[in-house]
Design a protein around this motif. Structure first.
Motif, mmCIF file in Angstrom:
data_model
loop_
_atom_site.group_PDB
_atom_site.id
_atom_site.type_symbol
_atom_site.label_atom_id
_atom_site.label_comp_id
_atom_site.label_asym_id
_atom_site.label_seq_id
_atom_site.Cartn_x
_atom_site.Cartn_y
_atom_site.Cartn_z
ATOM 1 N N GLU A 1 0.830 -1.208 0.000
ATOM 2 C CA GLU A 1 0.000 0.000 0.000
ATOM 3 C C GLU A 1 0.868 1.262 0.000
ATOM 4 O O GLU A 1 0.572 2.240 -0.696
ATOM 5 N N ALA A 2 1.964 1.233 0.779
ATOM 6 C CA ALA A 2 2.871 2.384 0.797
ATOM 7 C C ALA A 2 3.512 2.589 -0.568
ATOM 8 O O ALA A 2 3.653 3.728 -1.045
ATOM 9 N N HIS A 3 3.889 1.495 -1.225
ATOM 10 C CA HIS A 3 4.474 1.583 -2.565
ATOM 11 C C HIS A 3 3.485 2.180 -3.559
ATOM 12 O O HIS A 3 3.843 3.003 -4.405
ATOM 13 N N SER A 4 2.210 1.790 -3.460
ATOM 14 C CA SER A 4 1.186 2.332 -4.366
ATOM 15 C C SER A 4 1.003 3.833 -4.156
ATOM 16 O O SER A 4 0.818 4.578 -5.135
ATOM 17 N N CYS A 5 1.046 4.293 -2.916
ATOM 18 C CA CYS A 5 0.911 5.732 -2.647
ATOM 19 C C CYS A 5 2.075 6.508 -3.258
ATOM 20 O O CYS A 5 1.883 7.592 -3.838
ATOM 21 N N CYS A 6 3.295 5.965 -3.165
ATOM 22 C CA CYS A 6 4.446 6.643 -3.757
ATOM 23 C C CYS A 6 4.339 6.681 -5.280
ATOM 24 O O CYS A 6 4.674 7.697 -5.904
ATOM 25 N N GLU A 7 3.863 5.597 -5.868
ATOM 26 C CA GLU A 7 3.698 5.578 -7.325
ATOM 27 C C GLU A 7 2.687 6.616 -7.780
ATOM 28 O O GLU A 7 2.896 7.307 -8.781
ATOM 29 N N GLN A 8 1.583 6.744 -7.049
ATOM 30 C CA GLN A 8 0.574 7.734 -7.421
ATOM 31 C C GLN A 8 1.141 9.152 -7.312
ATOM 32 O O GLN A 8 0.886 10.001 -8.171
ATOM 33 N N ALA A 9 1.897 9.398 -6.267
ATOM 34 C CA ALA A 9 2.495 10.726 -6.106
ATOM 35 C C ALA A 9 3.487 11.020 -7.226
ATOM 36 O O ALA A 9 3.525 12.137 -7.765
ATOM 37 N N LEU A 10 4.299 10.028 -7.609
ATOM 38 C CA LEU A 10 5.285 10.255 -8.670
ATOM 39 C C LEU A 10 4.612 10.474 -10.014
ATOM 40 O O LEU A 10 5.142 11.197 -10.867
ATOM 41 N N GLN A 11 3.469 9.871 -10.237
ATOM 42 C CA GLN A 11 2.718 10.140 -11.469
ATOM 43 C C GLN A 11 2.243 11.581 -11.518
ATOM 44 O O GLN A 11 2.255 12.221 -12.576
ATOM 45 N N LEU A 12 1.816 12.114 -10.371
ATOM 46 C CA LEU A 12 1.398 13.517 -10.327
ATOM 47 C C LEU A 12 2.585 14.458 -10.501
ATOM 48 O O LEU A 12 2.433 15.570 -11.030
ATOM 49 N N LEU A 13 3.777 14.022 -10.050
ATOM 50 C CA LEU A 13 4.971 14.860 -10.142
ATOM 51 C C LEU A 13 5.727 14.652 -11.447
ATOM 52 O O LEU A 13 6.819 15.209 -11.620
ATOM 53 N N GLU A 14 5.167 13.845 -12.350
ATOM 54 C CA GLU A 14 5.857 13.492 -13.593
ATOM 55 C C GLU A 14 6.200 14.731 -14.410
ATOM 56 O O GLU A 14 7.304 14.843 -14.960
ATOM 57 N N ALA A 15 5.259 15.646 -14.507
ATOM 58 C CA ALA A 15 5.458 16.816 -15.371
ATOM 59 C C ALA A 15 6.218 17.942 -14.676
ATOM 60 O O ALA A 15 6.544 18.945 -15.316
ATOM 61 N N GLN A 16 6.495 17.806 -13.387
ATOM 62 C CA GLN A 16 7.151 18.879 -12.647
ATOM 63 C C GLN A 16 8.651 18.606 -12.575
ATOM 64 O O GLN A 16 9.089 17.515 -12.186
ATOM 65 N N GLY A 17 9.427 19.602 -12.949
ATOM 66 C CA GLY A 17 10.872 19.430 -12.916
ATOM 67 C C GLY A 17 11.431 19.392 -11.514
ATOM 68 O O GLY A 17 12.376 18.657 -11.224
ATOM 69 N N SER A 18 10.848 20.185 -10.626
ATOM 70 C CA SER A 18 11.335 20.234 -9.248
ATOM 71 C C SER A 18 10.162 20.459 -8.306
ATOM 72 O O SER A 18 9.223 21.199 -8.611
ATOM 73 N N HIS A 19 10.228 19.781 -7.177
ATOM 74 C CA HIS A 19 9.221 19.918 -6.133
ATOM 75 C C HIS A 19 9.867 19.476 -4.828
ATOM 76 O O HIS A 19 10.681 18.541 -4.824
ATOM 77 N N PRO A 20 9.554 20.130 -3.718
ATOM 78 C CA PRO A 20 10.194 19.745 -2.454
ATOM 79 C C PRO A 20 9.983 18.278 -2.079
ATOM 80 O O PRO A 20 10.829 17.694 -1.384
ATOM 81 N N LEU A 21 8.896 17.673 -2.535
ATOM 82 C CA LEU A 21 8.616 16.285 -2.177
ATOM 83 C C LEU A 21 9.083 15.286 -3.234
ATOM 84 O O LEU A 21 8.947 14.072 -3.022
ATOM 85 N N LEU A 22 9.651 15.766 -4.363
ATOM 86 C CA LEU A 22 10.037 14.843 -5.425
ATOM 87 C C LEU A 22 11.168 13.913 -4.975
ATOM 88 O O LEU A 22 11.075 12.679 -5.128
ATOM 89 N N GLY A 23 12.239 14.485 -4.417
ATOM 90 C CA GLY A 23 13.356 13.659 -3.956
ATOM 91 C C GLY A 23 12.948 12.671 -2.881
ATOM 92 O O GLY A 23 13.254 11.468 -2.982
ATOM 93 N N PRO A 24 12.259 13.106 -1.820
ATOM 94 C CA PRO A 24 11.824 12.154 -0.795
ATOM 95 C C PRO A 24 10.911 11.049 -1.333
ATOM 96 O O PRO A 24 11.030 9.892 -0.912
ATOM 97 N N PHE A 25 10.022 11.392 -2.245
ATOM 98 C CA PHE A 25 9.139 10.363 -2.811
ATOM 99 C C PHE A 25 9.944 9.352 -3.631
ATOM 100 O O PHE A 25 9.687 8.145 -3.593
ATOM 101 N N LEU A 26 10.936 9.826 -4.417
ATOM 102 C CA LEU A 26 11.749 8.926 -5.217
ATOM 103 C C LEU A 26 12.559 7.976 -4.332
ATOM 104 O O LEU A 26 12.643 6.768 -4.600
ATOM 105 N N GLN A 27 13.155 8.518 -3.290
ATOM 106 C CA GLN A 27 13.947 7.678 -2.393
ATOM 107 C C GLN A 27 13.065 6.645 -1.683
ATOM 108 O O GLN A 27 13.449 5.470 -1.556
ATOM 109 N N ALA A 28 11.889 7.084 -1.239
ATOM 110 C CA ALA A 28 10.986 6.134 -0.586
ATOM 111 C C ALA A 28 10.501 5.077 -1.571
ATOM 112 O O ALA A 28 10.380 3.890 -1.211
ATOM 113 N N HIS A 29 10.257 5.469 -2.816
ATOM 114 C CA HIS A 29 9.771 4.513 -3.808
ATOM 115 C C HIS A 29 10.842 3.467 -4.136
ATOM 116 O O HIS A 29 10.533 2.271 -4.275
#
Length: 368
Positions: free
Chosen positions: A296-324
């Motif tokens: 379930e945690a992995h699915s939440c990270c995947e959904q967040a990364l899909q929303l951040l796909e088009a954004q070059g930079s976001h404060p939560l992008l790095g933490p989400f990638l590392q957690a994923h």
């Protein structure tokens, strides 16, 4: 039909008997034509040998049937018997649809046309606000009515509905803030006035419940108000604040339920791409991971990364990638894409070693 065959046999035998009678010199009828008497007496035996269900009619009925043979006898003999329950208008036992029957084609075409139009112009879903319960709460220094409200999409059944619990002062604060910012739009919006007495009677509570439903529905029907932070945060900001406090204190199971309700509220309100929604996904991922619900945690990270796909930079992008990457390794999922994106961030000069974890970002995020 069998009755007519039997009748013809009788007439044929009677004719042969009439021709043989002059030749025999006028002997007795019963002795000269024994076949005729046997046929008349053996009616039941003939019925058995024909192996059919015969309908024996009177002599007058037989004569009427003979008169009609010239018109329809050949058709009746050639047409196969119709199976019980067969549809009218069939030929050779084949089924004929309602569209091919006389009179049925027009109705069928109309229904098909209506269906095509309905598919092309589906009615938009509406968000309904329903007060499902109201309870009187007594605290040390105050007494108030707490209204529980469900947010429901029209035409759908929600197994886990999005709910809020608000008191009169919360609605009054929302009304005051919206009137300050949208004075023209709010001119036609009615709000239940405050009463000095009889605030806790069943009649007053019921009237206010209906008034709050109409108040929220009216606000949601106005585009500018529906998209305003004041209106949106009235619904999910209290849940986000409560879930953050529970996560900070380590009450992950209670926090998970609150994060999940905040997720459903934002989904109903149509704000699934905002910063608050990303924070909600972070809270869900952290709580699922702390409770060893790694898929379930992995699915939440995947959904967040899909929303951040088009954004070059976001404060939560790095933490989400590392957690994923970490969760994908744990559950045996593909992590190459996230590793490649992390490498791109390193090459862009982002200091990933100094990046806070997803949990640290969640705790430090100010929610006001």
């Amino acid at each position: 039909m069998a009755a007519r065959i039997l009748h013809r046999l009788r007439h044929a035998l009677a004719g042969e008997a009439g021709r043989e009678e002059p030749a025999g010199g006028g002997g007795g009828e019963a002795e000269d034509c024994p076949e005729s008497s046997e046929l008349e007496d053996d009616t039941e035996g003939l019925s058995t040998r024909l192996s059919g269900t015969l309908s024996f009619t009177s002599h007058e009925d037989e004569e009427e049937e003979e008169e009609e043979e010239g018109d329809g006898a050949s058709e009746e003999l050639e047409e196969p018997p119709q199976a019980p329950g067969a549809a009218a208008g069939t030929e050779d036992g084949e089924w004929v649809s309602a569209a091919e029957r006389p009179g049925g084609s027009l109705l069928t075409r109309q229904l098909q046309e209506l269906w095509r139009r309905s598919r092309g112009s589906l009615a938009p879903q509406r968000l309904l606000f329903e007060v499902t319960s109201a309870s009187v709460v007594s605290e040390r220094s105050s007494k108030y009515v707490l209204y529980t409200i469900y947010l429901i999409r029209s035409g759908q059944f929600d197994k886990a509905p999005a709910t809020i619990a608000r008191r009169y002062s919360d609605f009054e604060q929302l009304n005051r803030r919206l009137r300050c910012r949208f004075s023209c739009d709010m001119a036609s919006v009615a709000f239940p006035r405050k009463r000095l007495r009889r605030n806790f009677t069943a009649e007053t509570i019921a009237k206010r419940s209906r008034a709050f439903e109409q108040f929220l529905s009216h606000l949601h029907s106005i585009d500018e108000i529906r998209r305003s932070p004041e209106f949106l945060e009235f619904f999910f900001l209290p849940d986000l604040q409560a879930a953050q406090r529970l996560t900070c204190t380590g009450m992950y199971r209670e926090a998970l339920a609150t994060w999940a309700n905040a997720y459903r509220l934002q989904d109903r309100l149509g704000v699934c791409s905002s910063g608050r929604f990303l924070l909600t996904l972070a809270g869900l991922a952290v709580c699922h991971q702390e409770l060893d619900q790694l898929n379930e945690a992995h699915s939440c990270c995947e959904q967040a990364l899909q929303l951040l796909e088009a954004q070059g930079s976001h404060p939560l992008l790095g933490p989400f990638l590392q957690a994923h990457v970490h969760l994908a390794w744990k559950v045996g999922k593909d992590k190459r894409r996230s590793e490649a994106r992390l490498q791109d961030l390193r090459e862009a000069g982002l200091p990933l070693q100094q990046q806070p974890s997803l949990k640290e970002c969640l705790i430090k995020e100010p929610l006001e």
